[in-house]
Structures are given as structure tokens and as C-alpha cells.
Design an enzyme around this catalytic site. Sequence first.
Site, short mmCIF file in Angstrom:
data_model
loop_
_atom_site.label_atom_id
_atom_site.label_comp_id
_atom_site.label_asym_id
_atom_site.label_seq_id
_atom_site.Cartn_x
_atom_site.Cartn_y
_atom_site.Cartn_z
N GLU A 136 -2.64 -36.42 31.67
CA GLU A 136 -3.04 -35.32 30.79
C GLU A 136 -2.47 -35.52 29.38
OE1 GLU A 136 -1.85 -31.42 32.16
OE2 GLU A 136 -3.51 -30.49 31.08
N SER B 110 0.52 -23.72 36.88
CA SER B 110 1.25 -22.56 36.34
C SER B 110 1.19 -21.36 37.26
CB SER B 110 0.66 -22.15 34.99
OG SER B 110 0.61 -23.26 34.13
N ASN C 33 4.85 -28.38 23.34
CA ASN C 33 5.42 -29.46 22.52
C ASN C 33 6.95 -29.40 22.45
OD1 ASN C 33 2.84 -30.26 22.22
ND2 ASN C 33 2.83 -30.27 19.98
N GLU C 34 7.50 -28.17 22.62
CA GLU C 34 8.98 -28.09 22.65
C GLU C 34 9.50 -28.90 23.84
OE1 GLU C 34 6.98 -25.50 22.39
OE2 GLU C 34 7.51 -24.45 20.53
N GLN D 137 -7.07 -27.09 37.76
CA GLN D 137 -5.70 -27.46 38.12
C GLN D 137 -4.81 -26.24 38.24
OE1 GLN D 137 -3.65 -30.14 35.56
NE2 GLN D 137 -4.47 -29.32 33.66
N GLY D 138 -4.05 -26.21 39.33
CA GLY D 138 -3.22 -25.05 39.64
C GLY D 138 -1.74 -25.43 39.63
C1 FAD Z 1 -5.72 -23.49 26.72
C2 FAD Z 1 -4.78 -23.54 27.88
C3 FAD Z 1 -5.21 -24.08 29.09
C4 FAD Z 1 -4.35 -24.11 30.20
N1 FAD Z 1 -4.85 -24.60 31.37
C5 FAD Z 1 -4.04 -24.60 32.47
C6 FAD Z 1 -4.55 -25.06 33.72
O1 FAD Z 1 -5.72 -25.45 33.83
N2 FAD Z 1 -3.74 -25.03 34.80
C7 FAD Z 1 -2.44 -24.60 34.72
O2 FAD Z 1 -1.74 -24.64 35.73
N3 FAD Z 1 -1.91 -24.15 33.54
C8 FAD Z 1 -2.69 -24.14 32.42
N4 FAD Z 1 -2.21 -23.67 31.22
C9 FAD Z 1 -0.85 -23.12 31.17
C10 FAD Z 1 0.15 -24.02 30.46
O3 FAD Z 1 0.44 -25.15 31.24
C11 FAD Z 1 1.42 -23.18 30.18
O4 FAD Z 1 1.05 -22.20 29.24
C12 FAD Z 1 2.56 -24.01 29.63
O5 FAD Z 1 3.04 -24.91 30.60
C13 FAD Z 1 3.72 -23.13 29.14
O6 FAD Z 1 4.11 -22.24 30.13
P1 FAD Z 1 4.24 -20.67 29.80
O7 FAD Z 1 2.96 -20.23 29.15
O8 FAD Z 1 4.68 -19.99 31.05
O9 FAD Z 1 5.37 -20.54 28.67
P2 FAD Z 1 6.94 -20.58 28.89
O10 FAD Z 1 7.30 -21.68 29.81
O11 FAD Z 1 7.38 -19.20 29.22
O12 FAD Z 1 7.44 -20.97 27.44
C14 FAD Z 1 7.47 -20.04 26.34
C15 FAD Z 1 8.04 -20.77 25.12
O13 FAD Z 1 9.41 -21.17 25.38
C16 FAD Z 1 9.56 -22.57 25.17
N5 FAD Z 1 10.50 -23.15 26.15
C17 FAD Z 1 10.54 -22.88 27.48
N6 FAD Z 1 11.54 -23.62 28.05
C18 FAD Z 1 12.09 -24.36 27.04
C19 FAD Z 1 13.14 -25.34 27.00
N7 FAD Z 1 13.81 -25.71 28.08
N8 FAD Z 1 13.43 -25.91 25.78
C20 FAD Z 1 12.75 -25.56 24.66
N9 FAD Z 1 11.75 -24.64 24.65
C21 FAD Z 1 11.43 -24.06 25.82
C22 FAD Z 1 8.17 -23.15 25.41
O14 FAD Z 1 8.03 -24.41 24.79
C23 FAD Z 1 7.28 -22.07 24.79
O15 FAD Z 1 7.20 -22.22 23.39
C24 FAD Z 1 -3.03 -23.63 30.09
C25 FAD Z 1 -2.58 -23.08 28.87
C26 FAD Z 1 -3.44 -23.04 27.78
C27 FAD Z 1 -2.94 -22.44 26.50
#
Ligand code: FAD
Length: 384
Positions: free
Chosen positions: A254, A134, A367-368, A131-132
Site C-alpha cells: 500500500e 482499522s 505520515n507522522e 480492507q478491514g
Molecule cells: C480516505 C481514507 C481511506 C481509508 N481506508 C481504510 C480502509 O479501507 N481500511 C481500513 O482499515 N482503514 C482505512 N482508513 C483508516 C486509516 O487507516 C486510519 O485513519 C489511520 O490508520 C489513522 O488512524 P486513526 O484515524 O484512528 O487516527 P489515530 O491513530 O487516532 O491518530 C490521530 C493522529 O495522531 C497521530 N499519532 C498517533 N500515534 C502517533 C505516534 N505514535 N506518533 C506520532 N503521531 C501519532 C496520527 O499520526 C494522527 O495524526 C482510511 C482512512 C482514510 C482517510
Amino acid sequence: MDLRWTPEQDDFRHEARNWLVEHRDQWLQSCDHRPESGDTKTGFAQHLEWERMLHQGGWAAVSWPSRYGGRDASLWEWLIFEEEYYRAECPQRVTQNGIFLLAPTVFEFGNDAQRDHVLPRLAAADDLWCQGWSEPNAGSDLASLTCRAERVDDGWLLNGQKTWTTRGAFCTHLFGLFRTDPEQQRHRGLSYLMVPLDADGVTVRGFGRLDGDEGFAEVFFDDAFVPDTAIPGGVVLGGVDDGWAVAMATTGSERGLTLRSPGRFTAAVNRLVDLASETDHAVTDDIADVWMRAEAYQLFTLQTVTQLANGASIGAESSINKIWWSELDIGIHELALDLLGPDAELEHAWSKAFQFALSGPIYAGTNEIQRNIAAERLLGLPRK
Ligand SMILES: Cc1cc2nc3c(=O)[nH]c(=O)nc-3n(C[C@H](O)[C@H](O)[C@H](O)COP(=O)(O)OP(=O)(O)OC[C@H]3O[C@@H](n4cnc5c(N)ncnc54)[C@H](O)[C@@H]3O)c2cc1C
């Protein structure tokens, strides 16, 4: 809600149990009893053998219609199958993104040609989907994504980058969101595309996770041309520029029902109780607590299935599910490491699973963010 299983459901359970135990042992033998994680190249290949055994036995996608490679089973039987699957400690499903996330969306939004092509190949593990969503600057704030899909003669021209695609380096196809109308902002002007990863102009670069497995990939699109015919029925799922609603259906699966069934956690807490007796610890209040949380999750799921059977759909409640299972998973594994003490450093299965459990509050939407959704959409609290 009647919580007793019917005689037919008990028969289904026995059939599933016998098949799973017998074939799990065959599979273990085929990899010399040393299966690697499905998030490594060798392990992924081993796990594909298992996926094909499941398909041949008719167990790859039990709740789908048989014409698509399923077993015509009900959601109740799917839950029973999942309980038996985890009880027997069967291999992780390396096809899960396709089977549990893409497929429900194809059933809901696909046309007949897309369903006829995508679903049977998915069940047979012929096509392997990642899945794409991020991108480097679009994680929690997915609507800020910048990957473009431009309409050209007979297809789409893709440019941009996806990241964190689970097992992307081993997959054949990617589903995800692309901006198809650059004039539109945020959630509008996005389309849900199904993209073969062998298209010219697509580069997939695997990279390692914290636990050492190389299960992630970055995917680069550099004027990558994807013809409409790459998927019979078209590569766009749902309407052009209307992909946000389609993507939300996928994320609902999901977080909600299919990705993390309760059997995974009830089996894990039962193993935890066994571990407590092996390590000569009495069952403590903490173990009783996670055991009850796993039971509560199971009961909640039974309620959800009852609602679905009555025609309801999963909405923002899926966010509560997601918070619950991800925090429960960490709780179970932390207790296991406590019981093992220093042996946890050596004990591979529990400590490896603990490392993965730590990522539960991040993937499928952090979870946030799920707490924000629950606060705003379920409790009606004001946006901050
Ligand atoms: C094991 C694993 C598998 C994954 N597999 C996939 C995949 O197959 N395909 C894919 O597309 N992605 C995948 N991901 C990516 C995942 O979806 C992202 O890591 C996730 O959505 C968070 O985005 P980010 O890492 O850019 O963090 P950010 O969005 O930068 O967030 C950083 C922190 O800030 C907090 N935050 C951000 N905005 C807010 C807000 N408005 N209010 C409160 N808190 C906030 C977040 O909760 C987090 O704690 C995977 C991640 C992991 C760990």
C-alpha cells in the site's frame, strides 16, 4: 540502470495506449458521459463495467501470470501501462484494494487452492474486496485491535467491529486482522482472515465522507460464522496466529509500489502545466518544483523496480514513498486551485481531487507514523 525503453516496451505502450483510449471512450458513452465517483453506489456500478472491460481486454492485472487473469507482463510494463492509464484519464480502479493490496499478499503467503480461487475472481471483478484493519480504538496503533476470531468446528466465529473500510458498502469480501489467541498481546496471536460479507452475523453500514461520497463503511461481526470452506484452501492467509507479518506485507504494498504508481502524478503535473497555460499564467517556480518532485518519484520507482527485479524486497523504504506521494499530491492540487482562483469553487475535477488528496497523509498509515518508521528503522534513531 538503462533508462531507455526497448522497442518491445514501446510496442507495449502503443498497444496499451490505443486500447485504453478506445475503451475509455466506449465506457464514457455507456454512462452518458456522466460518470459518477466510484465511491458512490451508482458510480461504483458504472466503474464495475469498466473493470470488466479491462478484464476482457486482459488489462485488469497486467503483471500477473495469465493463468490467474493477468498478462504475464513485467513490472516495467506495468509501469508503462500505468503511465498510459493516467495519461488517458481512465477511471479510478474500484478493485484496487483487491488487485494491488490483497493479491500481492496472496501470491506471497497463499496456498495453491487460495491462489487458484481468489486471484482469477479478483481479476474478473467477481469478488470485490475491502480492507478491514482499522477499528474504533485501533488506527495508528493497529496492534491494539480487539476484533476476535474464535476457532469452532469447521470454521471461525467473529465478533467485533471494523471501521473506515473504503467502499466496504459495495464490496463482497473483506480481508483483515483478527485476534485468534486472546492470551497473546499486541502483534502476537493475530490472524489474517478473508471473510465473505454475506455471512450471517455480519452487518455492513455505509457512511459518508467529508466530500459527500458515501464510500466508507463500518462492519459489525456479531457471532458471525465463517466456514473454512468459504474460501477454497481456507480463510486464513498465512499461519494461524501469525497474521502480523502477513499484514505488514500488505501495508508494504500500500505504501510502496503498487497503490500509487508515478504515472498518476506525472500525468497530474502535466495537466497542471496545461492549466497554467490555459489560465494565462507563466510556469512558476512552484509548478517547476512539483514537476521535479513527480519526476524524482518516477526515478525512485524505477530504482525500486530494478531492485525488485534483482530479488530485493521493499522494506521500511515504503514509508518514504508514502510520505513523498501523499505530500506531492497535495502540492499539485493546491497549485491548481491557486491557478483557478475563485473558479476553483466551480471547477469540479480539480477541487474534488484536492479534497481527496487531503486524505493522503492519513490513509495507508498516517505520515507522522511513517516518519517514526523512517526515523527508527532507516536512520536508526532511538524510539521516543
Ligand atoms: C480516505 C481514507 C481511506 C481509508 N481506508 C481504510 C480502509 O479501507 N481500511 C481500513 O482499515 N482503514 C482505512 N482508513 C483508516 C486509516 O487507516 C486510519 O485513519 C489511520 O490508520 C489513522 O488512524 P486513526 O484515524 O484512528 O487516527 P489515530 O491513530 O487516532 O491518530 C490521530 C493522529 O495522531 C497521530 N499519532 C498517533 N500515534 C502517533 C505516534 N505514535 N506518533 C506520532 N503521531 C501519532 C496520527 O499520526 C494522527 O495524526 C482510511 C482512512 C482514510 C482517510
